[in-house]
Scaffold this active site. Structure first.
Site, PDB file in Angstrom:
ATOM      1  N   SER A 117       0.852  -1.187   0.000  1.00  0.00           N
ATOM      2  CA  SER A 117       0.000   0.000   0.000  1.00  0.00           C
ATOM      3  C   SER A 117       0.888   1.238   0.000  1.00  0.00           C
ATOM      4  CB  SER A 117      -0.886   0.020   1.256  1.00  0.00           C
ATOM      5  OG  SER A 117      -1.478   1.280   1.443  1.00  0.00           O
ATOM      6  N   TYR A 119      -0.042  -0.357  10.662  1.00  0.00           N
ATOM      7  CA  TYR A 119      -0.445  -0.734   9.308  1.00  0.00           C
ATOM      8  C   TYR A 119       0.664  -0.413   8.312  1.00  0.00           C
ATOM      9  CZ  TYR A 119      -3.099  -0.879   4.930  1.00  0.00           C
ATOM     10  OH  TYR A 119      -3.528  -1.169   3.661  1.00  0.00           O
TER      11      TYR A 119
END
Length: 328
Positions: free
Chosen positions: A164, A190
């Site tokens: 990501s 994350y």
């Protein structure tokens, strides 16, 4: 492989595709009959679209799921799909899944790590490992090591790790990867796991290249899927992901904001397209190899996520945390 050499590889090839390209367009009529793929997270969102596209080309696709009954409804209309039980937070479950697949005697041509959690509250697995690192990286790391014989047997396999752009927010904290001493931050956790996804592809490709196993990491773009289930309405609104009716949709799309069909395109490209023959270990987005950048929230990959030294350090740490050793 030096960092300098790896940076040279991180150069767009001008694929002819782009942010509006869909996964089906990337496939371009390829025949995947006789190929076997495993897609984690393949029962919802980007993973489901990936499964549909690969299956439409004739591939046999295995979808690992925690609760097969729920996934069976979603995938009932997709031909050539098999369901198998797997929990990426549970090392015993990972081993059992891999053992069953290896026992089937099938080579594994495509392995896509699409499962993941995002911005989750602090949670730990049975080993005490932070849940986002455990699910997004360590579970997939263990899965690859256990499936290695089948990947090698394919005599030409590709592994795709879904990363990501969030990797730009944090590298790996090698001193405290599981937030044992530092305050927990769901976004830093994350981001760390997404950097780990990219670094995994660097280190895996180095080990797999001589055996015909190539690895890639991808940024799919920003898409509203079940991955956002831990986000508040305020957080979703700030992303432009809620309309005036409070529905989870983007009101307009651009190079970063995509439909699910567009979001799955880069992973499918990395998994099957001949443009990437002979390549690997690179971070891709918008259906091309990404540039190196140092500016947050812009296209491209931060150097810390494709740094060969960082990749080797993470590989060593991952072996220590899982208690596994990669054996060629």
């Amino acid at each position: 492989m030096t960092t300098q050499n790896h940076t040279v590889l991180q150069t767009p090839i001008h694929s002819g595709f782009g942010p509006r390209t869909t996964a089906m367009e990337v496939l371009g009529g390829q025949d995947l009959t006789g190929k076997t793929a495993i897609v984690t997270g393949g029962y919802s969102g980007l993973g489901l679209e990936t499964v549909k596209v690969l299956a439409s080309a004739g591939a046999t696709v295995i979808v690992p799921v925690r609760t097969p009954e729920k996934a069976a409804v979603t995938l009932s209309a997709v031909p050539g799909v098999e369901l198998a039980q797997l929990d990426l937070m549970n090392p015993t479950s990972i081993d059992a899944f891999a053992e069953r697949f290896i026992a089937s005697g099938r080579p594994l041509h495509i392995l896509i790590h699409s499962a993941g959690i995002m911005a989750a509250p602090l949670n730990r697995d049975s080993r005490g490992y932070e849940s986002q690192l455990a699910t997004n990286h360590l579970g997939h790391f263990q899965l690859v090591l256990r499936l290695w014989p089948a990947l090698k047997a394919a005599e030409g396999a590709r592994i795709v790790s879904v990363s990501s752009r969030a990797h730009q927010l944090a590298g790996i904290d090698f001193e405290d990867p599981n937030f044992k001493t530092r305050p927990y931050d769901k976004w830093l956790a994350y981001a760390q796991s997404k950097t780990a996804n990219a670094l995994f592809a660097v280190a895996m490709d180095k080990r797999g290249e001589s055996h015909g196993v190539r690895a890639f990491s991808v940024h799919p773009g920003t898409i509203v899927t079940d991955l956002s289930r831990n986000l508040s309405k305020d957080e979703l609104r700030s992303m432009g992901a809620l309309n005036e009716q409070g529905e989870h949709v983007f009101t307009e799309y651009n190079d970063e904001l995509k439909t699910i069909e567009e979001g799955a395109a880069t992973a499918v490209w990395c998994a099957v397209h001949p443009q990437l023959d002979g390549k690997g270990g690179v971070y891709c987005e918008n259906v091309d190899i990404a540039v190196i950048t140092s500016t947050p929230y812009t296209p491209g990959v931060f150097e810390w996520a494709v740094n060969a030294d960082n990749a080797e350090r993470l590989w060593t740490l991952s072996e220590q945390l899982t208690g596994l050793k990669f054996v060629i």
